[in-house]
Design a protein around this motif. Structure first.
Motif, PDB file in Angstrom:
ATOM      1  N   GLY A  95       0.792  -1.222   0.000  1.00 34.08           N
ATOM      2  CA  GLY A  95       0.000   0.000   0.000  1.00 34.08           C
ATOM      3  C   GLY A  95       0.822   1.268   0.000  1.00 34.08           C
ATOM      4  O   GLY A  95       0.297   2.347   0.298  1.00 34.08           O
ATOM      5  N   GLY A  96       2.097   1.186  -0.331  1.00 39.25           N
ATOM      6  CA  GLY A  96       2.934   2.375  -0.393  1.00 39.25           C
ATOM      7  C   GLY A  96       3.472   2.853   0.941  1.00 39.25           C
ATOM      8  O   GLY A  96       4.167   3.869   1.005  1.00 39.25           O
ATOM      9  N   ARG A  97       3.187   2.129   2.009  1.00 43.69           N
ATOM     10  CA  ARG A  97       3.735   2.498   3.318  1.00 43.69           C
ATOM     11  C   ARG A  97       5.179   2.018   3.394  1.00 43.69           C
ATOM     12  O   ARG A  97       5.611   1.129   2.653  1.00 43.69           O
ATOM     13  CB  ARG A  97       2.902   1.875   4.438  1.00 43.69           C
ATOM     14  CG  ARG A  97       1.445   2.300   4.414  1.00 43.69           C
ATOM     15  CD  ARG A  97       0.641   1.616   5.502  1.00 43.69           C
ATOM     16  NE  ARG A  97       0.974   2.099   6.834  1.00 43.69           N
ATOM     17  CZ  ARG A  97       0.323   1.726   7.936  1.00 43.69           C
ATOM     18  NH1 ARG A  97      -0.670   0.856   7.862  1.00 43.69           N
ATOM     19  NH2 ARG A  97       0.671   2.213   9.111  1.00 43.69           N
ATOM     20  N   THR A 171       3.147  -1.223  18.082  1.00 41.27           N
ATOM     21  CA  THR A 171       1.722  -1.211  17.754  1.00 41.27           C
ATOM     22  C   THR A 171       1.472  -1.117  16.257  1.00 41.27           C
ATOM     23  O   THR A 171       0.433  -1.570  15.777  1.00 41.27           O
ATOM     24  CB  THR A 171       1.037  -0.016  18.444  1.00 41.27           C
ATOM     25  OG1 THR A 171       1.639   1.203  17.993  1.00 41.27           O
ATOM     26  CG2 THR A 171       1.181  -0.123  19.956  1.00 41.27           C
ATOM     27  N   GLY A 172       2.400  -0.517  15.519  1.00 39.83           N
ATOM     28  CA  GLY A 172       2.227  -0.335  14.078  1.00 39.83           C
ATOM     29  C   GLY A 172       3.158  -1.223  13.279  1.00 39.83           C
ATOM     30  O   GLY A 172       4.146  -1.748  13.810  1.00 39.83           O
ATOM     31  N   PRO A 173       2.893  -1.387  11.983  1.00 42.79           N
ATOM     32  CA  PRO A 173       3.700  -2.301  11.167  1.00 42.79           C
ATOM     33  C   PRO A 173       5.082  -1.770  10.821  1.00 42.79           C
ATOM     34  O   PRO A 173       6.006  -2.551  10.610  1.00 42.79           O
ATOM     35  CB  PRO A 173       2.850  -2.488   9.905  1.00 42.79           C
ATOM     36  CG  PRO A 173       2.045  -1.226   9.798  1.00 42.79           C
ATOM     37  CD  PRO A 173       1.751  -0.829  11.221  1.00 42.79           C
ATOM     38  N   GLU A 174       5.247  -0.439  10.750  1.00 43.79           N
ATOM     39  CA  GLU A 174       6.518   0.106  10.268  1.00 43.79           C
ATOM     40  C   GLU A 174       7.680  -0.209  11.211  1.00 43.79           C
ATOM     41  O   GLU A 174       8.736  -0.701  10.783  1.00 43.79           O
ATOM     42  CB  GLU A 174       6.412   1.627  10.065  1.00 43.79           C
ATOM     43  CG  GLU A 174       5.569   2.045   8.880  1.00 43.79           C
ATOM     44  CD  GLU A 174       4.093   2.175   9.221  1.00 43.79           C
ATOM     45  OE1 GLU A 174       3.320   2.635   8.364  1.00 43.79           O
ATOM     46  OE2 GLU A 174       3.716   1.823  10.357  1.00 43.79           O
ATOM     47  N   ALA A 175       7.512   0.072  12.491  1.00 43.31           N
ATOM     48  CA  ALA A 175       8.609  -0.144  13.437  1.00 43.31           C
ATOM     49  C   ALA A 175       8.954  -1.624  13.534  1.00 43.31           C
ATOM     50  O   ALA A 175      10.133  -2.006  13.552  1.00 43.31           O
ATOM     51  CB  ALA A 175       8.244   0.406  14.813  1.00 43.31           C
ATOM     52  N   ALA A 176       7.933  -2.474  13.596  1.00 45.91           N
ATOM     53  CA  ALA A 176       8.181  -3.917  13.693  1.00 45.91           C
ATOM     54  C   ALA A 176       8.924  -4.422  12.464  1.00 45.91           C
ATOM     55  O   ALA A 176       9.845  -5.241  12.566  1.00 45.91           O
ATOM     56  CB  ALA A 176       6.864  -4.663  13.872  1.00 45.91           C
ATOM     57  N   PRO A 300      11.842   3.051  -9.232  1.00 41.83           N
ATOM     58  CA  PRO A 300      10.572   3.785  -9.053  1.00 41.83           C
ATOM     59  C   PRO A 300       9.768   3.246  -7.866  1.00 41.83           C
ATOM     60  O   PRO A 300       8.664   2.704  -8.033  1.00 41.83           O
ATOM     61  CB  PRO A 300       9.859   3.550 -10.382  1.00 41.83           C
ATOM     62  CG  PRO A 300      10.325   2.195 -10.820  1.00 41.83           C
ATOM     63  CD  PRO A 300      11.766   2.101 -10.371  1.00 41.83           C
ATOM     64  N   TRP A 301      10.300   3.421  -6.671  1.00 41.86           N
ATOM     65  CA  TRP A 301       9.614   2.904  -5.487  1.00 41.86           C
ATOM     66  C   TRP A 301       8.221   3.515  -5.366  1.00 41.86           C
ATOM     67  O   TRP A 301       8.026   4.713  -5.630  1.00 41.86           O
ATOM     68  CB  TRP A 301      10.410   3.216  -4.230  1.00 41.86           C
ATOM     69  CG  TRP A 301      11.777   2.605  -4.182  1.00 41.86           C
ATOM     70  CD1 TRP A 301      12.970   3.254  -4.304  1.00 41.86           C
ATOM     71  CD2 TRP A 301      12.087   1.216  -3.996  1.00 41.86           C
ATOM     72  NE1 TRP A 301      14.019   2.356  -4.214  1.00 41.86           N
ATOM     73  CE2 TRP A 301      13.499   1.093  -4.021  1.00 41.86           C
ATOM     74  CE3 TRP A 301      11.313   0.067  -3.810  1.00 41.86           C
ATOM     75  CZ2 TRP A 301      14.156  -0.127  -3.871  1.00 41.86           C
ATOM     76  CZ3 TRP A 301      11.958  -1.159  -3.659  1.00 41.86           C
ATOM     77  CH2 TRP A 301      13.357  -1.249  -3.688  1.00 41.86           C
ATOM     78  N   ALA A 302       7.258   2.706  -4.943  1.00 47.85           N
ATOM     79  CA  ALA A 302       5.896   3.203  -4.739  1.00 47.85           C
ATOM     80  C   ALA A 302       5.885   4.322  -3.710  1.00 47.85           C
ATOM     81  O   ALA A 302       5.087   5.266  -3.807  1.00 47.85           O
ATOM     82  CB  ALA A 302       4.980   2.058  -4.305  1.00 47.85           C
ATOM     83  N   ASN A 303       6.733   4.210  -2.707  1.00 52.22           N
ATOM     84  CA  ASN A 303       6.932   5.291  -1.743  1.00 52.22           C
ATOM     85  C   ASN A 303       8.247   5.979  -2.106  1.00 52.22           C
ATOM     86  O   ASN A 303       9.328   5.421  -1.882  1.00 52.22           O
ATOM     87  CB  ASN A 303       7.007   4.733  -0.326  1.00 52.22           C
ATOM     88  CG  ASN A 303       7.089   5.818   0.729  1.00 52.22           C
ATOM     89  OD1 ASN A 303       7.744   6.841   0.531  1.00 52.22           O
ATOM     90  ND2 ASN A 303       6.440   5.612   1.864  1.00 52.22           N
ATOM     91  N   PRO A 304       8.220   7.179  -2.683  1.00 54.23           N
ATOM     92  CA  PRO A 304       9.436   7.817  -3.183  1.00 54.23           C
ATOM     93  C   PRO A 304      10.513   8.012  -2.114  1.00 54.23           C
ATOM     94  O   PRO A 304      11.709   8.061  -2.448  1.00 54.23           O
ATOM     95  CB  PRO A 304       8.935   9.168  -3.713  1.00 54.23           C
ATOM     96  CG  PRO A 304       7.480   8.947  -4.004  1.00 54.23           C
ATOM     97  CD  PRO A 304       7.015   7.981  -2.961  1.00 54.23           C
ATOM     98  N   GLU A 305      10.113   8.116  -0.845  1.00 55.01           N
ATOM     99  CA  GLU A 305      11.118   8.335   0.198  1.00 55.01           C
ATOM    100  C   GLU A 305      12.061   7.149   0.337  1.00 55.01           C
ATOM    101  O   GLU A 305      13.191   7.312   0.810  1.00 55.01           O
ATOM    102  CB  GLU A 305      10.428   8.622   1.531  1.00 55.01           C
ATOM    103  CG  GLU A 305       9.801  10.004   1.607  1.00 55.01           C
ATOM    104  CD  GLU A 305       9.411  10.354   3.024  1.00 55.01           C
ATOM    105  OE1 GLU A 305      10.145  11.156   3.648  1.00 55.01           O
ATOM    106  OE2 GLU A 305       8.398   9.831   3.503  1.00 55.01           O
ATOM    107  N   TYR A 384       7.249  -3.744  -5.037  1.00 56.73           N
ATOM    108  CA  TYR A 384       7.283  -2.504  -4.253  1.00 56.73           C
ATOM    109  C   TYR A 384       7.709  -1.297  -5.094  1.00 56.73           C
ATOM    110  O   TYR A 384       7.721  -0.172  -4.590  1.00 56.73           O
ATOM    111  CB  TYR A 384       8.250  -2.673  -3.071  1.00 56.73           C
ATOM    112  CG  TYR A 384       7.821  -3.736  -2.104  1.00 56.73           C
ATOM    113  CD1 TYR A 384       6.849  -3.489  -1.134  1.00 56.73           C
ATOM    114  CD2 TYR A 384       8.359  -5.022  -2.174  1.00 56.73           C
ATOM    115  CE1 TYR A 384       6.429  -4.477  -0.261  1.00 56.73           C
ATOM    116  CE2 TYR A 384       7.946  -6.017  -1.292  1.00 56.73           C
ATOM    117  CZ  TYR A 384       6.981  -5.740  -0.348  1.00 56.73           C
ATOM    118  OH  TYR A 384       6.570  -6.731   0.518  1.00 56.73           O
ATOM    119  N   ALA A 385       8.062  -1.565  -6.359  1.00 54.35           N
ATOM    120  CA  ALA A 385       8.483  -0.491  -7.258  1.00 54.35           C
ATOM    121  C   ALA A 385       7.912  -0.777  -8.641  1.00 54.35           C
ATOM    122  O   ALA A 385       8.634  -1.235  -9.546  1.00 54.35           O
ATOM    123  CB  ALA A 385      10.006  -0.401  -7.310  1.00 54.35           C
ATOM    124  N   PRO A 386       6.606  -0.537  -8.839  1.00 53.54           N
ATOM    125  CA  PRO A 386       5.988  -0.825 -10.138  1.00 53.54           C
ATOM    126  C   PRO A 386       6.700  -0.091 -11.275  1.00 53.54           C
ATOM    127  O   PRO A 386       6.979   1.108 -11.180  1.00 53.54           O
ATOM    128  CB  PRO A 386       4.551  -0.317  -9.962  1.00 53.54           C
ATOM    129  CG  PRO A 386       4.321  -0.330  -8.476  1.00 53.54           C
ATOM    130  CD  PRO A 386       5.651  -0.007  -7.864  1.00 53.54           C
TER     131      PRO A 386
END
Length: 487
Positions: A95-97, A171-176, A300-305, A384-386
């Motif tokens: 989902g681009g996260r 609690t969230g997916p990013e840190a884990a 071309p990552w879905a999340n540019p960062e 992750y990079a369409p």
């Protein structure tokens, strides 16, 4: 012709570190390398275009910025630039996260929302004692820590993140996912105390000395080590694979940057039966299957960062990482393996040219897997990079099995030179009072199959050279490694 005082076999970072120390101690030293060029895991070369350099093995070097050997050797003073990206590593999610481990701890915590305070509580105390922590985890595991608080800091964190409790810490997916991705560098089943320890070591360094790439490629670091060795009288022999250790019987010390399998090959007839059996029982972990790409532009990552990070972990959520790594460690090949991607131009723009840039990637696969990994790794990046496939100008795959042919220390493609289980993290390759010694007088092991294990840090070479200087030459004080002209 008289024999040299000491011989080093193998020119990976550990062999080079040992050679540098021995030569600086005033010994007559010769270095033998089976390949036509020095460097082992530090080699770089042009693969597709003469003006684009690719790192053949290691590409990112957290330990080269932190280890005791390299702190003393001081690569920067020798013109070797370790370049830090703004984001040490990233972990894209569906989902681009994405989880983003900024070099700045504050920036990382801000982006992690409710998990920010938890990340700070995990990493900040380790950063406060970073040098002592690094020295403990890169120790010979035979001496007490310089800071007695560090083992206690580690113990509680390892228990929380190296057991089934790991899934309950955020609690969230990013840190884990961020912590799971860095822990996956252990290349083995997860979660375990060994994976947690690796995750904490590398994870806190992301906010400290960083995860640098070498300007111009990893080979620049190997050249600096080799130049120092020859400047102090060392002699180099390339294209010489040693077949029998007895050819060095007249030298007082022989240091081997080889794994147990290679040691048995060149020395088995001279080794005691019990020691041979112990070496033969040494366990190897999953393999790495490598892909080098030449791209027409940035990924071309879905999340540019994510493109601001030099290192990217592809493995999905922390539970997916745990599952995939455990399956691979059991010999199960999957279509969603953990993949590590390095975009060196994100930190070193000089590595790119208009319309062309290198990309480095490997997947964790079962030991000895002989499948060409290009399609598998490309599909993982594309998820992750369409549009990634459209940027690929050229690619080269090296299976895990082929990686062993490139470097015999990587048995079955195991780039850790031995499974990083809890037992083999402490006992490598066999149980001995000094793990760098062998039953053969004057013969020492200095590869990543000895403590403290894998990574570009030079410490197995450091400890083996220290032991050889003490036992064979009566020298108890190590020479200075600071840049200066030879005496």
């Amino acid at each position: 012709m008289s024999a040299p005082d000491a011989v080093v076999v193998g020119s990976g970072p550990n062999g080079l570190a040992a050679a540098v120390i021995l030569a600086r101690a005033g010994l007559d030293v010769e270095l033998y390398e089976a390949a036509d060029e020095l460097g082992g895991g530090l080699r770089s070369k042009a693969l597709f275009r003469d003006d684009i350099v690719h790192d053949v093995c290691a590409a990112v070097h957290p330990m080269a910025a932190a280890s005791r050997f390299f702190r003393a050797f001081d690569p920067a003073a020798r013109g070797v630039d370790l370049l830090l990206p703004e984001i040490s590593y990233a972990h894209p999610l569906d989902g681009g996260r994405a989880g983003l481990a900024h070099h700045s701890l504050d920036a990382t915590c801000e982006r992690l929302g409710p998990d920010g305070p938890r990340w700070r509580a995990l990493m900040a105390p380790l950063l406060d004692r970073s040098r002592a922590l690094v020295d403990l985890m890169l120790s010979d595991q035979r001496h007490p820590p310089t800071d007695p608080a560090v083992p206690f800091l580690l113990a509680g964190r390892v228990l929380r993140h190296g057991t089934p409790l790991a899934g309950r810490q955020f609690t969230g997916p990013e840190a884990a996912a961020l912590l799971a991705g860095v822990a996956a560098h252990v290349v083995g089943p997860m979660p375990t105390p060994a994976s947690a320890a690796v995750g904490l070591l590398l994870g806190h360094l992301a906010h400290g000395t960083g995860w640098p790439v070498v300007r111009g490629g990893s080979g620049a670091l190997a050249r600096a080590l080799a130049d120092d060795f020859t400047a102090h009288g060392g002699r180099v022999h390339t294209g010489r694979r040693i077949t029998d250790l007895r050819e060095f019987h007249r030298s007082r010390a022989v240091l081997l940057d080889v794994g147990p399998k290679e040691f048995l090959r060149i020395a088995a007839p001279r080794l005691p039966a019990r020691y041979r059996r112990a070496l033969a029982a040494f366990r190897y972990g999953p393999g790495a299957a490598k892909v080098d790409y030449l791209l027409s532009g940035p990924v071309p990552w879905a999340n540019p960062e994510v493109g601001r990070a030099a290192t990217v972990h592809l493995g999905g959520s922390h539970t997916e990482v745990f599952r995939q790594e455990t399956l691979v460690s059991r010999g199960v090949r999957t279509d969603r393996p953990f993949v590590l991607v390095v975009d060196p131009a994100a930190a070193d723009p000089s590595r790119a040219r208009p319309g062309a840039r290198p990309l480095w990637a490997y997947a964790h696969v079962p030991n000895g897997d002989d499948t060409d990994p290009v399609a598998l790794v490309t599909a993982r990046i594309e998820a992750y990079a369409p549009g990634f496939t459209d940027t690929v100008l050229a690619s080269r795959g090296v299976s895990a099995a082929a990686l062993e042919h490139y470097n015999p220390n990587y048995v079955g493609g195991d780039i850790a030179a031995g499974a990083m289980t809890l037992t083999q993290s402490l006992i490598r390759p066999t149980l001995r009072p000094d793990p760098h010694t062998t039953p053969l007088p004057g013969v020492y092991l200095c590869s990543a199959a000895t403590p403290p294990g894998p990574g570009v840090h030079g410490m197995p070479g450091y400890y083996a050279a220290r032991s050889a200087l003490r036992h064979e030459f009566g020298l108890r004080r190590l020479p200075s490694l600071a840049p200066h002209p030879p005496a």
